[in-house]
Design an enzyme around this catalytic site. Structure first.
Site, short mmCIF file in Angstrom:
data_model
loop_
_atom_site.label_atom_id
_atom_site.label_comp_id
_atom_site.label_asym_id
_atom_site.label_seq_id
_atom_site.Cartn_x
_atom_site.Cartn_y
_atom_site.Cartn_z
CE LYS A 129 38.58 39.62 40.77
NZ LYS A 129 37.17 40.04 40.66
CG ASP A 169 36.53 36.36 40.46
OD1 ASP A 169 35.86 37.38 40.33
OD2 ASP A 169 36.94 35.71 39.47
N1 GLU Z 1 34.85 38.95 42.50
C1 GLU Z 1 33.68 39.77 42.58
C2 GLU Z 1 33.71 40.80 41.48
O1 GLU Z 1 34.16 40.50 40.40
C3 GLU Z 1 33.41 40.31 43.98
C4 GLU Z 1 34.49 41.10 44.61
C5 GLU Z 1 34.22 41.47 46.07
O2 GLU Z 1 33.18 41.15 46.62
O3 GLU Z 1 35.13 42.11 46.61
O4 GLU Z 1 33.26 41.91 41.60
#
Ligand code: GLU
Length: 446
Positions: A129, A169
């Site tokens: 992340k 996100d």
């Molecule tokens: N931010 C999203 C999550 O919390 C998607 C992450 C992604 O698609 O890599 O899962």
């Protein structure tokens, strides 16, 4: 719930000591460790290989300076993060959050959750992340581009389709992904579509990716309802938030016969007893980038200062941000007859609220299971990029629905196997953990 197992307690104390002042990360770790006692008892090999210590320690963390120039010609400064948490199952995968509150502890909690979420999808993706304390709200497109280009000028060294694949996100949608991908393409001199997901449909994106997190949360809730002989038909639903997850959760609830009567943003919450008008909400939030108060000028009523959890409902889908559903909110939901809660956001329910909900017999789906449809569809986008193909909306949505059903069933079965029938938190934590842990054992001490 206290952590009773002595090995798990020792790991937990080590995590607290090694990562001071990161309360959200501590909370996310504690929730997982609380579930793992029966795993440790049944599988001593994980203790011998120090899997639980290792899973709590990111493989790599990058923190960097992000200078950029605003429309007035002033130099501005933000901080960028990328936490590459675990790559046992595949390249690091997870979104970028641009929000003034973003800090290392928040990015670590999100990255930690992502390991288990991505594992639950059954797809070959590790967990990571990133983000920044940059606030896109109130910035011009040119300022957002300037920031994104500077952010990527550092981040590009650390990502790649076989290395680490960012996505969106909070605060990172199609516009930001476009600027980020453009700068990555320029710096790398490669059209490496699989290096970022959430792309636009004309430049390597996948149909259904925009809708996937919200749709997936509703599919998961539909499976919970089905397992209890019920459906969305005629149900009153409250969805907190009004961003990407909330908007498409509302859309799918309405398609399945339920009525969403409330949603929110930081300006307050909106009640519309006739059902949220999605076209109006999309116009206000996605096109005009305004607050829900602008919706209330046309329909429904805006409540400021109260709590959206006071709105009576059968089903609640917290889809805004972490720790937005506190103990008092959970008590209000229970008192008003709510029987299902599924997390569209990451860790929106506080531990105290979770105790209230489960104590009252509310069926509860944790985010790492319920909102996994977003990242799962990112993995479908990577598949399409790798094969230079693009699938139809219908085909992709069928795949998403099947993935959500599989996650639901895997969580339910694992909860049964480990003596906690009906407990999706235990089921998600254990089944997400086992897949990663087995891969880590196989790959040796790395
Ligand atoms: N931010 C999203 C999550 O919390 C998607 C992450 C992604 O698609 O890599 O899962």
């Amino acid at each position: 719930m206290p952590i009773t197992d002595s090995h798990l307690r020792a790991v937990h104390e080590e995590v607290l000591a090694r990562n001071p002042a990161e309360p959200e990360f501590h909370q996310a770790v504690q929730e997982v460790l609380e579930s793992l006692a029966p795993v440790v008892a049944r599988h001593p090999q994980y203790v011998d290989a120090a899997i639980i210590q290792r899973i709590c320690e990111p493989e790599r963390q990058v923190i960097f300076r992000v200078p950029w120039v605003d429309d007035a010609g002033r130099v501005r400064l933000n901080r960028g993060f990328r936490v590459q948490f675990n790559s046992a199952l595949g390249p690091y995968k997870g979104g970028l959050r641009f929000h003034p509150s973003a800090n290392l502890g928040i990015v670590k909690f999100l990255g930690f959750e992502q390991i288990f979420k991505n594992s639950l999808t059954g797809m070959p993706i590790g967990g990571g992340k990133g983000g920044s304390d940059f606030d896109p709200k109130g910035k011009s497109d040119r300022e957002v581009m300037s920031f994104c280009q500077s952010f990527m000028t550092e981040l590009h060294r650390h990502i790649g389709e076989e290395v680490d694949v960012p996505a969106g996100d909070i605060g990172v949608g199609g516009r930001e992904i476009g600027y980020l991908f453009g700068q990555y393409k320029r710096l790398s001199n490669r059209y490496e579509s699989g290096a970022i997901t959430g792309k636009g449909l004309t430049w390597g994106g996948s149909l259904v990716r925009t809708e996937a997190t919200g749709y997936g949360t509703v599919y998961f809730t539909g499976e919970m309802l089905r397992a209890r002989g019920e459906s969305f038909d005629g149900k009153r639903v409250v969805v907190s938030g009004s961003g990407n997850v909330a908007i498409y959760a509302i859309e799918k609830v309405h398609q399945l016969g339920g009525t969403v009567v409330a949603c929110s943003d930081s300006s307050g919450y909106l009640v519309d007893e006739d059902g949220i008008d999605l076209e109006l909400l999309k116009e206000v939030k996605e096109v005009r980038r305004e607050r829900v108060s602008a919706y209330a000028e046309h329909r429904g009523r805006l409540v400021t200062g109260g709590s959206i959890w006071d709105v009576p409902c059968d089903i609640a889908l917290p889809s805004a941000t972490q720790n937005e559903l506190p103990e008092a909110g959970a008590a209000a939901l229970v008192a008003n007859g709510c029987r299902y809660v599924a997390e569209g956001a990451n860790m929106p329910t506080t531990p105290e609220a979770l105790r209230v909900l489960t104590g009252a017999g509310v069926a509860f789906a944790p985010g790492k299971a319920a909102n996994a449809g977003g990242v799962a569809t990112s993995a479908l986008e990577m598949q399409q990029n790798a094969s230079r193909d693009s699938w139809t909306f219908e085909h992709t949505e069928i795949r998403l629905a099947q993935i959500m059903k599989d996650i639901h069933d895997r969580c339910a079965t694992t909860a049964d196997e480990y003596g906690a029938p009906g407990d999706y938190v235990v089921g998600a934590n254990i089944s997400g953990f086992l897949r990663v842990a087995d891969a880590m054992v196989a790959l040796g001490v790395i």
